[in-house]
Design a protein around this motif. Structure first.
Motif, PDB file in Angstrom:
ATOM      1  N   THR A   1       0.820  -1.206   0.000  1.00 23.33           N
ATOM      2  CA  THR A   1       0.000   0.000   0.000  1.00 23.33           C
ATOM      3  C   THR A   1       0.855   1.257   0.000  1.00 23.33           C
ATOM      4  OG1 THR A   1      -1.770  -1.160   1.166  1.00 23.33           O
ATOM      5  CG2 THR A   1      -1.799   1.252   1.240  1.00 23.33           C
ATOM      6  N   LEU A   2       1.966   1.221   0.766  1.00 28.04           N
ATOM      7  CA  LEU A   2       2.811   2.406   0.883  1.00 28.04           C
ATOM      8  C   LEU A   2       3.771   2.557  -0.284  1.00 28.04           C
ATOM      9  CD1 LEU A   2       3.666   2.298   4.699  1.00 28.04           C
ATOM     10  CD2 LEU A   2       1.999   3.753   3.550  1.00 28.04           C
ATOM     11  N   PHE A   3       4.341   1.442  -0.763  1.00 32.88           N
ATOM     12  CA  PHE A   3       5.421   1.539  -1.750  1.00 32.88           C
ATOM     13  C   PHE A   3       5.108   0.844  -3.070  1.00 32.88           C
ATOM     14  CE2 PHE A   3       7.326   1.485   2.533  1.00 32.88           C
ATOM     15  CZ  PHE A   3       7.877   2.754   2.545  1.00 32.88           C
ATOM     16  N   GLY A   4       3.980   0.147  -3.156  1.00 34.70           N
ATOM     17  CA  GLY A   4       3.656  -0.551  -4.387  1.00 34.70           C
ATOM     18  C   GLY A   4       3.034   0.361  -5.428  1.00 34.70           C
ATOM     19  N   LYS A   5       2.716  -0.223  -6.586  1.00 33.84           N
ATOM     20  CA  LYS A   5       2.078   0.548  -7.641  1.00 33.84           C
ATOM     21  C   LYS A   5       0.675   0.947  -7.225  1.00 33.84           C
ATOM     22  CE  LYS A   5       2.587  -0.565 -11.956  1.00 33.84           C
ATOM     23  NZ  LYS A   5       3.309   0.612 -12.417  1.00 33.84           N
ATOM     24  N   GLN A   6       0.309   2.173  -7.551  1.00 33.31           N
ATOM     25  CA  GLN A   6      -1.002   2.704  -7.191  1.00 33.31           C
ATOM     26  C   GLN A   6      -1.786   3.055  -8.449  1.00 33.31           C
ATOM     27  OE1 GLN A   6      -1.873   2.731  -3.961  1.00 33.31           O
ATOM     28  NE2 GLN A   6       0.149   1.955  -3.428  1.00 33.31           N
ATOM     29  N   ASP A   7      -1.691   2.215  -9.481  1.00 32.23           N
ATOM     30  CA  ASP A   7      -2.336   2.516 -10.752  1.00 32.23           C
ATOM     31  C   ASP A   7      -3.767   1.982 -10.767  1.00 32.23           C
ATOM     32  OD1 ASP A   7      -2.047  -0.213 -11.038  1.00 32.23           O
ATOM     33  OD2 ASP A   7      -0.236  -0.045 -12.257  1.00 32.23           O
ATOM     34  N   VAL A   8      -4.382   1.982 -11.969  1.00 29.61           N
ATOM     35  CA  VAL A   8      -5.792   1.593 -12.075  1.00 29.61           C
ATOM     36  C   VAL A   8      -6.010   0.118 -11.785  1.00 29.61           C
ATOM     37  CG1 VAL A   8      -6.463   3.436 -13.645  1.00 29.61           C
ATOM     38  CG2 VAL A   8      -5.456   1.347 -14.566  1.00 29.61           C
ATOM     39  N   THR A   9      -4.962  -0.701 -11.788  1.00 20.78           N
ATOM     40  CA  THR A   9      -5.147  -2.108 -11.429  1.00 20.78           C
ATOM     41  C   THR A   9      -5.484  -2.268  -9.954  1.00 20.78           C
ATOM     42  OG1 THR A   9      -2.770  -2.394 -11.013  1.00 20.78           O
ATOM     43  CG2 THR A   9      -3.564  -2.847 -13.239  1.00 20.78           C
ATOM     44  N   LYS A  10      -5.322  -1.225  -9.164  1.00 18.13           N
ATOM     45  CA  LYS A  10      -5.775  -1.225  -7.772  1.00 18.13           C
ATOM     46  C   LYS A  10      -7.214  -0.706  -7.660  1.00 18.13           C
ATOM     47  CE  LYS A  10      -2.011  -2.487  -5.511  1.00 18.13           C
ATOM     48  NZ  LYS A  10      -1.276  -1.489  -4.721  1.00 18.13           N
ATOM     49  N   GLY A  11      -7.812  -0.388  -8.828  1.00 14.69           N
ATOM     50  CA  GLY A  11      -9.146   0.185  -8.826  1.00 14.69           C
ATOM     51  C   GLY A  11      -9.104   1.703  -8.855  1.00 14.69           C
ATOM     52  N   TRP A  12     -10.271   2.302  -8.847  1.00 20.04           N
ATOM     53  CA  TRP A  12     -10.369   3.757  -8.839  1.00 20.04           C
ATOM     54  C   TRP A  12     -11.639   4.144  -8.084  1.00 20.04           C
ATOM     55  CZ3 TRP A  12     -11.039   0.669 -13.102  1.00 20.04           C
ATOM     56  CH2 TRP A  12     -12.325   0.629 -13.645  1.00 20.04           C
ATOM     57  N   LYS A  13     -11.805   5.445  -7.896  1.00 19.00           N
ATOM     58  CA  LYS A  13     -12.972   5.944  -7.181  1.00 19.00           C
ATOM     59  C   LYS A  13     -13.798   6.819  -8.110  1.00 19.00           C
ATOM     60  CE  LYS A  13     -10.620   5.882  -2.701  1.00 19.00           C
ATOM     61  NZ  LYS A  13     -10.163   6.676  -1.544  1.00 19.00           N
ATOM     62  N   THR A  14     -15.046   6.995  -7.741  1.00 14.27           N
ATOM     63  CA  THR A  14     -15.970   7.785  -8.547  1.00 14.27           C
ATOM     64  C   THR A  14     -15.448   9.200  -8.752  1.00 14.27           C
ATOM     65  OG1 THR A  14     -17.793   6.492  -7.652  1.00 14.27           O
ATOM     66  CG2 THR A  14     -18.358   8.561  -8.716  1.00 14.27           C
ATOM     67  N   THR A  15     -15.609   9.713  -9.970  1.00 12.81           N
ATOM     68  CA  THR A  15     -15.220  11.044 -10.458  1.00 12.81           C
ATOM     69  C   THR A  15     -13.719  11.176 -10.676  1.00 12.81           C
ATOM     70  OG1 THR A  15     -14.931  12.163  -8.306  1.00 12.81           O
ATOM     71  CG2 THR A  15     -17.163  12.088  -9.211  1.00 12.81           C
ATOM     72  N   GLU A  16     -12.946  10.109 -10.480  1.00 13.76           N
ATOM     73  CA  GLU A  16     -11.508  10.197 -10.753  1.00 13.76           C
ATOM     74  C   GLU A  16     -11.255  10.138 -12.259  1.00 13.76           C
ATOM     75  OE1 GLU A  16      -9.116   8.696  -6.822  1.00 13.76           O
ATOM     76  OE2 GLU A  16      -9.568   7.190  -8.356  1.00 13.76           O
ATOM     77  N   HIS A  17     -10.078  10.587 -12.665  1.00  9.37           N
ATOM     78  CA  HIS A  17      -9.734  10.611 -14.080  1.00  9.37           C
ATOM     79  C   HIS A  17      -8.342  10.024 -14.279  1.00  9.37           C
ATOM     80  CE1 HIS A  17      -8.038  14.373 -12.458  1.00  9.37           C
ATOM     81  NE2 HIS A  17      -7.083  14.199 -13.361  1.00  9.37           N
ATOM     82  N   ILE A  18      -8.040   9.748 -15.525  1.00  2.00           N
ATOM     83  CA  ILE A  18      -6.715   9.249 -15.888  1.00  2.00           C
ATOM     84  C   ILE A  18      -6.181  10.080 -17.051  1.00  2.00           C
ATOM     85  CG2 ILE A  18      -7.047   6.897 -15.059  1.00  2.00           C
ATOM     86  CD1 ILE A  18      -7.296   7.501 -18.741  1.00  2.00           C
ATOM     87  N   PHE A  19      -4.870   9.979 -17.285  1.00  2.80           N
ATOM     88  CA  PHE A  19      -4.240  10.607 -18.438  1.00  2.80           C
ATOM     89  C   PHE A  19      -3.951   9.506 -19.456  1.00  2.80           C
ATOM     90  CE2 PHE A  19      -3.744  13.823 -15.291  1.00  2.80           C
ATOM     91  CZ  PHE A  19      -3.719  15.023 -15.984  1.00  2.80           C
ATOM     92  N   LEU A  20      -4.453   9.704 -20.660  1.00  2.00           N
ATOM     93  CA  LEU A  20      -4.385   8.686 -21.707  1.00  2.00           C
ATOM     94  C   LEU A  20      -3.310   9.035 -22.729  1.00  2.00           C
ATOM     95  CD1 LEU A  20      -5.599   6.212 -23.257  1.00  2.00           C
ATOM     96  CD2 LEU A  20      -7.163   7.856 -24.346  1.00  2.00           C
ATOM     97  N   THR A  21      -2.480   8.042 -23.053  1.00  2.00           N
ATOM     98  CA  THR A  21      -1.473   8.172 -24.106  1.00  2.00           C
ATOM     99  C   THR A  21      -1.658   7.019 -25.083  1.00  2.00           C
ATOM    100  OG1 THR A  21       0.115   9.192 -22.600  1.00  2.00           O
ATOM    101  CG2 THR A  21       0.995   8.270 -24.633  1.00  2.00           C
ATOM    102  N   VAL A  22      -1.709   7.344 -26.379  1.00  2.03           N
ATOM    103  CA  VAL A  22      -1.845   6.331 -27.434  1.00  2.03           C
ATOM    104  C   VAL A  22      -0.659   6.486 -28.378  1.00  2.03           C
ATOM    105  CG1 VAL A  22      -3.355   5.332 -29.187  1.00  2.03           C
ATOM    106  CG2 VAL A  22      -4.352   6.507 -27.211  1.00  2.03           C
TER     107      VAL A  22
END
Length: 649
Positions: free
Chosen positions: A413-434
């Motif tokens: 929780t403190l030092f691991g990855k905190q990306d979308v594979t941990k889920g997300w919360k309502t109204t949150e957003h992401i930055f998309l790169t293609v």
């Protein structure tokens, strides 16, 4: 400086002043640094040296003021959260007591008919029947309070208390109100409350710029120095407000999206400070140095001056490329130039003068930790997503199924990855790169609100969806790409955001959610989150799919085909859950609906003592109408809270 001071004597003192240590007076300066001056000359230049030293000491209080303000907002935020928690506990305790005292009545409430008048797409009615066929909900609430509420609570309030409430309502309404855009330039203004906060912040800058600052030509160097030292003192704050990962969100409840307006205003102030410093130093040359035979070219080619000019140009370019007109037309260029110019400007300021290096170091550390150490290492996810072109041929739905990491421990929780594979919360957003779209898109990241409901605890996988409307640049390229491809490799940076709107609706008795166009990317997960929260509080009500909170959802679309963004199945699902759903006819064919009437009628259907939360997400004009409708209701004494979720910046 006395007028009798010779211009030829100013060049050595200029060098000394720019390199002056933080000493209280000239007598502590080393002798070899002042060996070119006689005792009489030293007295003439002493006001300049003392002015520089005062600036260096005085600016330290600015940092203390900022820390004090941070503590104040932290106390206000967590005090509000504590009050909301206590209110929920009281409501829960009261509900439990009622169930214990009258189990038969509770059973009838659960089993009784709860007729919810849902609105099918295309309806523009604003009726608000939530319980029963004819009885408004507030009457039912009043009857319940007549039976359950102690008599002491029915005593009439004192006139003084009433006047205070009216005054409080008027003040809150005035702060909530949002003025119309500035004519001619069509500049969108924030709410009055936000404007007052910005004005207060600007007032703080003005105070630190002019307090005990000599404004005479003979002390022009001290004035220019004050502008420069206030500029560098603001550098860490500027980069902190721009950082996606910052402690301010946890402490005060304001995410970087909320602080973005202060970030922009602070950037404008700093550009003005840089201009004042540059003009002041040019004035020093004009009033003094040119009489000593120093030409303008010679002055500008001094290494220190040349580095300062470079930093000034870099920050002015950052400002020009950050203007709304430039940002909306050339967003990709804005993104690339913003990153490159920030790094260049910090390096130039670092070498411009040693006194700035501690501030530059802190600002650079904030920038690197946010951009590289945190976002690149723990927020990035690469996956393959499907692309679904909608019927309007101008919108694409990007969909990806993510396996979720459910096993967590303290270290992860403190030092691991905190990306979308941990889920997300309502109204949150992401930055998309293609990256596959074009070379220029490899380093570009574009913000999009996650349009699918947040995963629940224990879910093994989650469905992530983004609604992307074709405009210029990246979005247009992606829609054209989707016409020939059904999937693409993407890189996701996030999630980011704060759930202030979610918390506000959860703390309210009733929820009203208004979406305009692609603002449904915020509204749909928000509606679903409120329904799921209510179901988790009472499993039996969740099984019956009732709408105890009285959720109302208004979605304004431009074209009928835009309804396919959610689809009939999802809209029908909302109706089955008891949501009052209203979708007026498309604005392209029938014009804009009467938002003020619809929202006003909805709110007046609720009991006057109920706390009502309203969230709007859409175009600026729609958001302003909703906010000002709420302001008028607040002025009438209604307990209304409003949050605006902007889905673009």
């Amino acid at each position: 400086m006395e007028s009798s001071a010779l211009p030829s004597e100013f060049m050595p003192i200029l060098r000394q002043a720019l390199q002056a240590p933080a000493q209280p007076s000239l007598k502590n300066v080393s002798l070899h640094a002042m060996e070119e001056f006689s005792p009489e000359d030293s007295k003439r230049f002493k006001p300049i040296i003392d002015g520089i030293h005062f600036n260096m000491r005085f600016i330290l209080s600015y940092q203390l003021v900022l820390i004090g303000l941070l503590l104040v907002f932290t106390v206000i935020h967590w005090g509000g959260r504590l009050r909301a928690w206590r209110r929920r506990r009281r409501q829960y305790s009261k509900k439990c007591q009622e169930q214990r005292k009258s189990p038969a009545r509770s059973l009838l409430e659960r089993e009784g008919a709860v007729a919810v008048e849902s609105r099918s797409p295309g309806s523009s009615s604003s009726s608000c029947t939530l319980e029963g066929d004819a009885t408004p909900p507030h009457k039912a609430l009043e009857e319940e309070q007549d039976e359950q509420t102690p008599l002491l609570l029915k005593t009439q309030p004192m006139k003084l208390s009433t006047r205070r409430r009216l005054l409080t309502s008027k003040i809150k309404a005035c702060l909530t109100y949002q003025p119309r855009p500035i004519p001619i330039i069509n500049k969108t203004l924030p709410s009055n409350g936000s404007s007052l906060a910005i004005i207060a912040f600007l007032g703080l800058q003005i105070f630190y710029l002019f307090f005990k600052t000599p404004l005479s030509l003979s002390m022009l160097f001290v004035s220019a120095d004050r502008a420069s030292i206030l500029f560098i003192a603001n550098l860490p704050l500027l980069y902190l407000f721009a950082a996606k990962n910052q402690p301010i969100k946890v402490l005060t409840g304001y995410s970087y999206e909320s602080l973005n307006i202060i970030h922009r205003r602070l950037g404008e102030v700093m550009c003005l400070l840089a201009l004042l410093h540059s003009v002041g130093m040019t004035g020093v040359w004009y009033t003094l140095l040119r009489y000593a035979g120093i030409t303008l070219v010679h002055f500008l080619l001094i290494k220190m001056i040349l580095l300062g000019i470079g930093a000034f140009v870099a920050y002015e370019l950052i400002y020009l490329t950050s203007l709304g007109s430039f940002r909306q037309r050339w967003y990709e260029l804005f993104l690339a130039s913003h990153v490159v110019l920030q790094v260049v400007a910090l390096v130039l300021v670092w070498f411009h003068h040693p006194r700035s290096r501690i501030y530059v170091g802190v600002a650079l550390a904030i920038f690197l930790i946010d951009r590289l150490a945190y976002r690149m290492s723990s927020k990035l996810t690469t996956l393959r997503a499907s692309l679904d072109i909608q019927r309007d041929k101008k919108t694409v739905i990007l969909h990806a199924t993510l396996p979720l990491i459910t096993h967590r421990n303290l270290l992860r929780t403190l030092f691991g990855k905190q990306d979308v594979t941990k889920g997300w919360k309502t109204t949150e957003h992401i930055f998309l790169t293609v990256p596959s779209l074009a070379r220029k898109h490899i380093i570009q990241a574009h913000p999009f609100t996650i349009a699918s409901p947040a995963p629940s605890a224990g879910d093994q996988e989650a469905s992530l969806e983004l609604i992307i409307r074709a405009q210029d640049g990246f979005s247009g390229d992606l829609v054209r790409y989707a016409k020939a491809h059904d999937s693409v490799a993407v890189r996701l940076d996030g999630p980011y955001g704060f759930q202030s709107a979610v918390q506000m609706l959860q703390d309210s008795d009733h929820a009203v959610i208004v979406a305009g166009g692609s603002g449904v990317a915020v509204a749909w997960p928000l509606v679903w989150s409120i329904l799921e929260t209510e179901s988790s509080k009472d499993p039996e009500d969740g099984a019956k799919k009732t709408n105890k909170k009285g959720v109302m959802f208004l979605w304004i679309v431009r074209e009928q085909s835009h309804l396919s963004w959610l689809g009939n199945e999802k809209l029908k699902e909302l109706e089955n859950r008891g949501v009052v759903l209203v979708i007026p006819p498309p604005t392209a064919a029938c014009g804009h609906p009467d938002l003020e009437r619809i929202v006003g009628d909805w709110i007046t259907c609720f009991d006057e003592r109920s706390k009502i939360g309203i969230v709007a997400s859409g175009p600026d004009g729609m958001n302003r109408t909703v906010r000002n409708t709420c302001a008028s209701l607040i002025e009438q004494g209604r307990n209304v809270s409003v949050e605006i979720e902007k889905f673009g910046w």
